[in-house]
Scaffold this motif. Structure first.
Motif, short mmCIF file in Angstrom:
data_model
loop_
_atom_site.label_atom_id
_atom_site.label_comp_id
_atom_site.label_asym_id
_atom_site.label_seq_id
_atom_site.Cartn_x
_atom_site.Cartn_y
_atom_site.Cartn_z
N TYR A 88 0.92 -1.20 -0.12
CA TYR A 88 0.11 0.05 -0.13
C TYR A 88 0.87 1.21 0.00
O TYR A 88 0.70 2.11 -0.82
CB TYR A 88 -0.70 -0.05 1.08
CG TYR A 88 -1.54 1.25 1.33
CD1 TYR A 88 -2.98 1.43 0.23
CD2 TYR A 88 -1.33 2.18 2.41
CE1 TYR A 88 -3.56 2.77 0.61
CE2 TYR A 88 -2.19 3.48 2.19
CZ TYR A 88 -3.28 3.56 1.22
OH TYR A 88 -4.06 4.75 1.33
N HIS A 112 -9.84 -5.77 1.79
CA HIS A 112 -9.46 -4.49 1.79
C HIS A 112 -9.60 -3.84 3.23
O HIS A 112 -8.88 -3.16 3.54
CB HIS A 112 -9.96 -3.94 0.55
CG HIS A 112 -11.37 -3.36 0.60
ND1 HIS A 112 -12.48 -4.39 0.34
CD2 HIS A 112 -12.09 -2.38 1.03
CE1 HIS A 112 -13.65 -3.87 0.50
NE2 HIS A 112 -13.27 -2.46 0.87
N LYS A 157 -6.13 -7.53 -3.96
CA LYS A 157 -6.32 -8.41 -5.24
C LYS A 157 -4.85 -9.02 -5.32
O LYS A 157 -4.84 -10.04 -5.67
CB LYS A 157 -6.68 -7.50 -6.57
CG LYS A 157 -6.71 -8.20 -7.46
CD LYS A 157 -6.97 -7.23 -8.71
CE LYS A 157 -8.44 -6.52 -8.65
NZ LYS A 157 -8.47 -5.69 -9.98
N ARG A 203 -8.05 -1.96 -2.05
CA ARG A 203 -8.69 -3.19 -2.99
C ARG A 203 -7.76 -3.79 -3.95
O ARG A 203 -7.49 -5.16 -4.13
CB ARG A 203 -9.86 -2.80 -3.81
CG ARG A 203 -10.96 -2.20 -2.90
CD ARG A 203 -12.27 -1.81 -3.91
NE ARG A 203 -13.07 -1.28 -3.17
CZ ARG A 203 -14.26 -1.89 -2.67
NH1 ARG A 203 -14.36 -3.20 -2.86
NH2 ARG A 203 -15.00 -1.41 -1.78
N ASP A 204 -6.87 -2.86 -4.42
CA ASP A 204 -5.42 -3.33 -5.30
C ASP A 204 -4.54 -4.31 -4.34
O ASP A 204 -4.21 -5.31 -4.82
CB ASP A 204 -4.86 -2.22 -5.99
CG ASP A 204 -5.71 -1.69 -7.24
OD1 ASP A 204 -6.58 -2.25 -7.64
OD2 ASP A 204 -5.50 -0.38 -7.52
N CYS A 205 -4.50 -3.92 -3.53
CA CYS A 205 -3.63 -4.70 -2.33
C CYS A 205 -4.10 -5.85 -2.09
O CYS A 205 -3.47 -6.83 -2.06
CB CYS A 205 -3.12 -3.88 -1.10
SG CYS A 205 -2.20 -2.44 -1.40
N LEU A 223 -0.90 2.06 -4.01
CA LEU A 223 -1.95 1.31 -4.51
C LEU A 223 -3.23 1.48 -3.61
O LEU A 223 -3.03 2.02 -2.44
CB LEU A 223 -1.87 -0.26 -4.30
CG LEU A 223 -0.68 -0.77 -5.37
CD1 LEU A 223 -0.35 -2.24 -4.98
CD2 LEU A 223 -0.90 -0.53 -6.73
N SER A 224 -4.42 1.04 -4.04
CA SER A 224 -5.56 1.21 -3.36
C SER A 224 -5.83 0.14 -2.52
O SER A 224 -4.95 -1.11 -2.73
CB SER A 224 -6.95 1.29 -4.18
OG SER A 224 -7.21 0.09 -4.72
#
Length: 101
Positions: free
Chosen positions: A22, A45, A34, A30-32, A27-28
């Motif tokens: 993060y 998340h 994922k 949610r991206d982390c 990153l967001s």
């Protein structure tokens, strides 16, 4: 360092990795989550959000203590060149001080 993470469901290395993703890559949450799922680590998340709130400052201070900033010299050398990446020319820059940093 392990005592900061005592009693957590996940191993401390997983928490450090998620928080590091993060903050390091911007990153967001949610991206982390994922990315963690791609490594078969199911983390929600909102859990990563809580970890960042709880451990962000702790990990920053531990990192800062371990990586004390080296003094940079006033003399720098800069190199630039072209590199082919997937058939396209791209610039590659690098800068080095007289100490090799």
């Amino acid at each position: 360092m392990k005592n900061h993470f005592k009693g957590k469901q996940y191993d401390y290395r997983i928490i450090i990795e998620a928080v590091g993703l993060y903050y390091h890559f911007s990153l967001s949450y949610r991206d982390c989550a994922k990315i963690m799922r791609q490594f078969s680590i199911p983390v929600h998340h909102t859990t990563i959000y809580r970890w960042c709130q709880q451990y962000g400052k702790v990990l920053y201070h531990l990192w800062k203590k371990r990586n004390k900033r080296r003094s940079l010299s006033k003399s720098w050398r800069i190199d630039e060149t072209y590199v082919k990446v997937k058939g396209k020319d791209r610039y590659l820059y690098r800068a080095i001080d007289s100490n090799g940093n």
